[in-house]
Write an enzyme that holds these catalytic residues in place. Sequence first.
Site, PDB file in Angstrom:
ATOM      1  N   CYS A   2      24.167  49.146  73.976  1.00 22.64           N
ATOM      2  CA  CYS A   2      25.288  50.057  74.223  1.00 22.64           C
ATOM      3  C   CYS A   2      25.965  50.516  72.937  1.00 22.64           C
ATOM      4  CB  CYS A   2      26.305  49.399  75.152  1.00 22.64           C
ATOM      5  SG  CYS A   2      26.816  47.760  74.625  1.00 22.64           S
ATOM      6  N   GLU A  42      24.401  59.273  76.038  1.00 21.44           N
ATOM      7  CA  GLU A  42      23.756  58.021  75.691  1.00 21.44           C
ATOM      8  C   GLU A  42      22.306  58.036  76.160  1.00 21.44           C
ATOM      9  OE1 GLU A  42      24.954  53.364  75.788  1.00 21.44           O
ATOM     10  OE2 GLU A  42      25.124  54.430  77.697  1.00 21.44           O
ATOM     11  N   LYS A  68      26.140  38.793  89.840  1.00 18.80           N
ATOM     12  CA  LYS A  68      24.907  39.520  90.154  1.00 18.80           C
ATOM     13  C   LYS A  68      24.184  39.880  88.860  1.00 18.80           C
ATOM     14  CE  LYS A  68      23.812  43.917  90.702  1.00 18.80           C
ATOM     15  NZ  LYS A  68      22.378  43.978  90.298  1.00 18.80           N
ATOM     16  N   GLU A 126      32.679  47.017  80.313  1.00 24.76           N
ATOM     17  CA  GLU A 126      32.053  47.261  79.005  1.00 24.76           C
ATOM     18  C   GLU A 126      30.924  48.233  79.277  1.00 24.76           C
ATOM     19  OE1 GLU A 126      29.532  47.512  76.352  1.00 24.76           O
ATOM     20  OE2 GLU A 126      29.021  45.393  76.589  1.00 24.76           O
TER      21      GLU A 126
END
Length: 500
Positions: free
Chosen positions: A303, A400, A193, A269
């Site tokens: 990231c 983040e 996906k 991840e």
Amino acid sequence: MPTVFTHEFNTSVYKGKVSFNTGLFINGQFVDGSDRTTIDVVNPTNGKVITSVSEGTPKDVDLAVDAAERAFETTWGLNCPGNKRGHLLNKLASLMEEHTEELAALEALDNGKAFNMARNGDLALAIDCIRYYAGWSDKITGRVIETSEDKFNYTRHEPIGVVGQIIPWNFPLLMFVWKIGPALATGNTIVLKPSEFTPLTAIRMCHLVQEAGFPAGVLNVVTGYGNTVGNAIASHMRIHKVAFTGSTLVGRKVMEAAAKSNLKNITLELGGKSPNIIFDDADLEQAVNWAAFGIYFNHGQCCCAGSRIFVQEGVYDEFLKRFTEKSRSIKVGDPFAPDTFQGPQVSQIQYDRIMGYIDSGKKEGAKVHIGGERHGSDGYYIQPTIFTDSNPDMRIVQEEIFGPVSVVIKFKDEEDVVRQANDTLYGLAAAVFTKDMSRAITTAHKLKAGTLWVNCYNQLNSNVPFGGFKQSGMGRECGEYALNNYTEVKAVHVNLRMKM
């Protein structure tokens, strides 16, 4: 029938026309979703719809799994020699090379990243990754283990079977190949996906997979939303492994669904809040350049972005002065302009989230040194932003942000900075800048992160593992380590004397 997306690029850096089917890719064919609904793909430079792509449903995931199972049992897996898998992967890499500029243009169009960065960075790494795993395809081996003369014991590393993969929007093509490379090399079949925000390169890659000659059903791509297609993949009883790249919040949901269904193997991840440490003796010019690359690369939508910049007190003022000048020089604008470095954020949702963090920093008492506002009047552009005068409890220090926003923090000595750097839920990456290699290595070993850069930042290689500690995930992408995510180890015991 699925729609065909046609677009003509007429820019200073790329001129060309693309035209391809935007359906789901199941069993080697492009098809409509079961509900015949579509998802709009939006241009982040102006908020206008680029095109629509077919929307998948859990029923389409079932169909994709059926196709993947058939392929695994007949034309792939243990039925396809490793050298043949490698040949097909190499052919795919060659096709990607032929279409490099087209693929880079599609990345720039629906993600907003600078075309030159997409071509010279993302595409170069993606092609290298596919070639790297092509080389591994016929080298998946076990071991003979000696126990006694009347026993023959060995191991086999066998493909898992049907694997599910869910990729993010920040590096659409690169994450696509990071996932399919090791999975296909080891003989697995795939249901993948892509992000609903950036599906175009994944769909275009399916045409290249088809052209390369991969058997039908080996790779299936179902575009759709996370709460429908993503959840269906994570919880599917006939998918035996799922790999996910994205936020820690969603990673927890994937892990929960995997556990509650068939206890499938997972690799995650996830997010990061990476420290970038500048010691007094660092080459300041290089430290500034790398720090800017570390936070503004890919618009901060990375990231492993170096969003917490720790600077030793002896050079803090000079570093901040130079880093400010460098940040002001960052060209923000049209992804297809030759000198653009930072494009728009990927979506209105992401733009609002980043601006929310900037507002939070202001309200909690941090100082906006530069930036902190919208850039321009159209699209989802944000000024390169530097915060100072923060404290460790602020959201902008702990959470983040995933945008072009950094916090510059003063530190006293090595003990002080290691403590501050490790004060985070995350552990994806970190960097150290110093001319003292003994200090660099000592500090690197004390930092709790999966990737450490010394005197550089955001350096990725296909043959070097990438992944995180703590809430930045589990398992590794890239390198030989990634192959372990996609094989099961079988031990075979043979009694040569046929006696008890």
